[in-house]
Scaffold this active site. Structure first.
Site, short mmCIF file in Angstrom:
data_model
loop_
_atom_site.label_atom_id
_atom_site.label_comp_id
_atom_site.label_asym_id
_atom_site.label_seq_id
_atom_site.Cartn_x
_atom_site.Cartn_y
_atom_site.Cartn_z
CG ASP A 167 -1.69 -1.35 1.25
OD1 ASP A 167 -2.81 -1.22 0.99
OD2 ASP A 167 -1.27 -2.41 1.76
CG ASP B 189 -4.27 -1.16 -2.64
OD1 ASP B 189 -4.72 -2.23 -3.76
OD2 ASP B 189 -4.88 -1.14 -1.44
CE1 TYR C 264 -4.06 3.20 -1.91
CE2 TYR C 264 -1.84 2.72 -1.97
CZ TYR C 264 -3.04 2.56 -1.54
OH TYR C 264 -3.22 1.39 -0.54
CG ASN D 39 -8.62 -3.01 -2.75
OD1 ASN D 39 -7.39 -3.11 -2.26
ND2 ASN D 39 -9.34 -1.93 -2.45
CG HIS E 243 -10.16 -2.93 4.52
ND1 HIS E 243 -11.05 -2.39 4.22
CD2 HIS E 243 -8.94 -2.35 4.07
CE1 HIS E 243 -10.53 -1.41 3.12
NE2 HIS E 243 -9.14 -1.37 3.18
CG HIS F 277 -6.99 -4.78 2.11
ND1 HIS F 277 -7.19 -3.94 1.00
CD2 HIS F 277 -8.14 -5.11 2.49
CE1 HIS F 277 -8.69 -4.00 0.85
NE2 HIS F 277 -9.34 -4.45 1.68
CG ASP F 278 -6.73 -3.60 7.46
OD1 ASP F 278 -7.49 -3.04 7.17
OD2 ASP F 278 -7.12 -4.77 8.02
CG HIS F 279 -3.66 1.71 4.58
ND1 HIS F 279 -3.77 3.00 3.69
CD2 HIS F 279 -3.83 0.66 3.66
CE1 HIS F 279 -4.08 2.90 2.73
NE2 HIS F 279 -4.33 1.34 2.46
#
Length: 334
Positions: A52, A85, A88, A123, A226, A252-254
């Site tokens: 991410d 990710d 962005y 995603n 999430h 996914h979870d930051h």
């Protein structure tokens, strides 16, 4: 005779194509493509894990990259794993998108980071031109880049199984919340997932590696924003347990996060703090086995030997937040 020549020609073309990757593709009975990544001469392996991240240096991405370079040199890392990710907010627009260089090549400039990067799609990557991230063209721009949907890295001491988790999540198909996802190459999601699970089962069951690691974008266990991904809990987790996987690593979870599993030796490791973090935005429910949680920016390191694994989480200043070591003998006996 002509058919035989055609087959030989096709095989030669495949070899040439693989050579252009600068990596060795090894045949396997499973459909997942396999790449060889040599361990060090002493048989050990070390790498960094980041997720991410791609924000053109913003939201402390550049600061995290700086510390990655420092720790990468200290540990003499062999490669870097990206948990998705990568760009962005909506992936890349195409192969010529300057965001690739602005968020990757121009950010991770340290000498120690000039190693192979193995990446999966998240995603947000699917919200752009997902095919662009998979293209050979990006490797011509920066040879470190290797992003595929699902594949295997055979690092001698460990086998790392990269899994395309985004198509597992039903809501991306049924309630996209105004986003447009690039599902080219997926076809029927049910058939895609079924084939992927079949290939993963076969590859894991055939693996004789000392350490088995699975990497995906979405979490299986998390107390972050999430939380658990129910589709992975039902479809992927049983496969990991049945095949004695050691670690599941995701983004996914930051945040940075370490959760153990009461019913198996699997350790769930979240490294999704490569840039923007969600401070204080966590699930309130209790999750058994929680060993560490940090909702700021940072990254993770992994060091493996024949007998032990050491996991460490670092913050944006390079401070060690959590360090955990397990022996393979103890780990296998849980």
């Amino acid at each position: 005779m002509a058919a035989g020549l055609n087959n030989e020609y096709m095989a030669l073309c495949l070899v040439l194509m693989i050579s252009s990757f600068g990596l060795c593709l090894v045949s396997t009975r499973a459909e997942l493509r396999r790449f060889e990544q040599p361990a060090k001469t002493d048989g050990t392996l070390s790498f960094l894990v980041l997720g991410d991240w791609g924000r053109k240096g913003a939201f402390n991405q550049s600061e995290v990259a700086l510390q990655m370079g420092r720790i990468g040199e200290k540990l003499d890392i062999d490669f870097v794993v990206s948990t998705g990710d990568n760009f962005y907010d909506d992936g890349l627009t195409g192969e010529q998108d300057k965001a690739f260089e602005e968020s990757f090549t121009q950010i991770y400039t340290a000498k120690s980071l000039q190693k192979q990067w193995y990446s999966v799609l998240g995603n947000h990557d699917y919200r752009g031109n997902a095919e662009a991230q998979l293209s050979l063209h990006l490797r011509k721009i920066d040879s470190r880049w290797l992003c595929l949907r699902s594949f295997i890295v055979d690092a001698e001491l460990a086998e790392i199984f990269f899994v395309d988790t985004t198509p597992f999540v039903q809501s991306y198909f049924t309630d996209a919340e105004g986003h447009t996802y690039d599902w080219r190459g997926i076809g029927s999601p049910r058939a895609y997932i079924a084939n992927l699970i079949k290939d993963l089962k076969l590859a894991l069951s055939e693996s004789s590696a000392k350490w088995k690691i699975v990497v995906g974008h979405h979490s299986i266990r998390s107390i972050g924003h999430h939380g658990d991904t129910k589709e992975l809990v039902s479809k992927l987790l049983p496969i990991l347990k049945a095949n004695k996987v050691d670690f599941y690593m995701n983004g996914h979870d930051h945040c940075l996060e370490h959760i153990g599993d009461a019913e198996s030796p699997i350790q769930f490791l979240t490294s999704g703090a490569g840039s923007k973090a969600w401070r204080g935005d966590i699930k309130k429910q209790k999750t058994g086995g929680l060993k560490f949680f940090y909702d700021g920016q940072g990254f993770m390191s992994v060091q493996l030997t024949q007998d032990a694994a050491e996991i460490a989480f670092y913050d944006v200043s390079g401070n060690v937040l959590h360090r955990w070591t397990t022996t393979k003998l103890l780990y296998s006996s849980i």
